[in-house]
Design an enzyme around this catalytic site. Sequence first.
Site, short mmCIF file in Angstrom:
data_model
loop_
_atom_site.label_atom_id
_atom_site.label_comp_id
_atom_site.label_asym_id
_atom_site.label_seq_id
_atom_site.Cartn_x
_atom_site.Cartn_y
_atom_site.Cartn_z
CG ASP A 7 2.66 -5.76 8.71
OD1 ASP A 7 1.91 -5.44 9.66
OD2 ASP A 7 2.51 -6.80 8.03
CD GLU A 67 -2.36 -2.15 8.79
OE1 GLU A 67 -2.76 -3.03 9.58
OE2 GLU A 67 -2.47 -2.25 7.57
CG ASP A 139 4.14 -10.53 6.61
OD1 ASP A 139 3.26 -10.17 7.38
OD2 ASP A 139 4.29 -11.71 6.26
#
Lengths: 159, 159
Positions: A7, A67, A139
């Site tokens: 991430d 993502e 995170d």
Amino acid sequence: MRTLGIDPGSRVTGYGVVQQAGGRIVRVDHGEIRIKSGEPFTRCLLRIFDELTEVIERARPDAVALEDIFYGKNVKSLIKQGHVRGVALLAASRSGVPVHEYTPLEVKKAVVGYGQAEKQQVQMMIRVILQLPETLPPDASDALAVAICHTNTRKDAVL
Amino acid sequence: MRTLGIDPGSRVTGYGVVQQAGGRIVRVDHGEIRIKSGEPFTRCLLRIFDELTEVIERARPDAVALEDIFYGKNVKSLIKQGHVRGVALLAASRSGVPVHEYTPLEVKKAVVGYGQAEKQQVQMMIRVILQLPETLPPDASDALAVAICHTNTRKDAVL
């Protein structure tokens, strides 16, 4: 199958490795890499690249999952995130690990069951799915979420 | 002093090395790295990183100079450019070369004399300043422009 979720963020980059073991998914590794205030940006990028390369060498994942970039942010942090993400993709590419990309909606659906979940709900579900004694930082949880999403979805397309 | 200018783009990344020799500035190297259509993006990033690392090893510059990201673009190519730029900064950082950043205005002023210059005017001036027999392609010219800008300005601050 072992998956590294990343991430990449303009301030914190989370990572998390999960492994499928029988019917369960277990956590292998997780962590967060912070951009320190006052640290030159080029040095930050080098540190993020080196740490992610080390994680890949240590965990030897079969796949990396990330993502999509979330477009709603302000443009400055979007660009900063783009720099960090480029370096994360390079770490995977240099190690010969295929990269798979998921939308935030796909990740939330895979982990919480619906797309509008809050950050804390994701943290809670990560704890439940991986049967952890405690909630992990946000995170790292997000990185584990995208790794779990790939483990359950196994999208073929690579970035 | 020897400077490598890099112009990271969402489609083409230009680079150019200049050297100060007496009162003149001479070109040492230049080139363009293209993102091929159909090539996986992670492979492109790896190729850009490897080629820039090779240029740095070959030319051994004292400094790397880049332009600020230009915010006027559409957000998709801005993010793509961010990824490429992150990888370019990493190549410099990993080789221990300091990175200096200039605004498009500073670069155009340093090369053409005023900030509103067109791309072709920059190409023409690069040819004149470096006393080249022919005009170079636009992205290599832009990279040489920021290298010349740093040679003449020598901004202390590093990225």
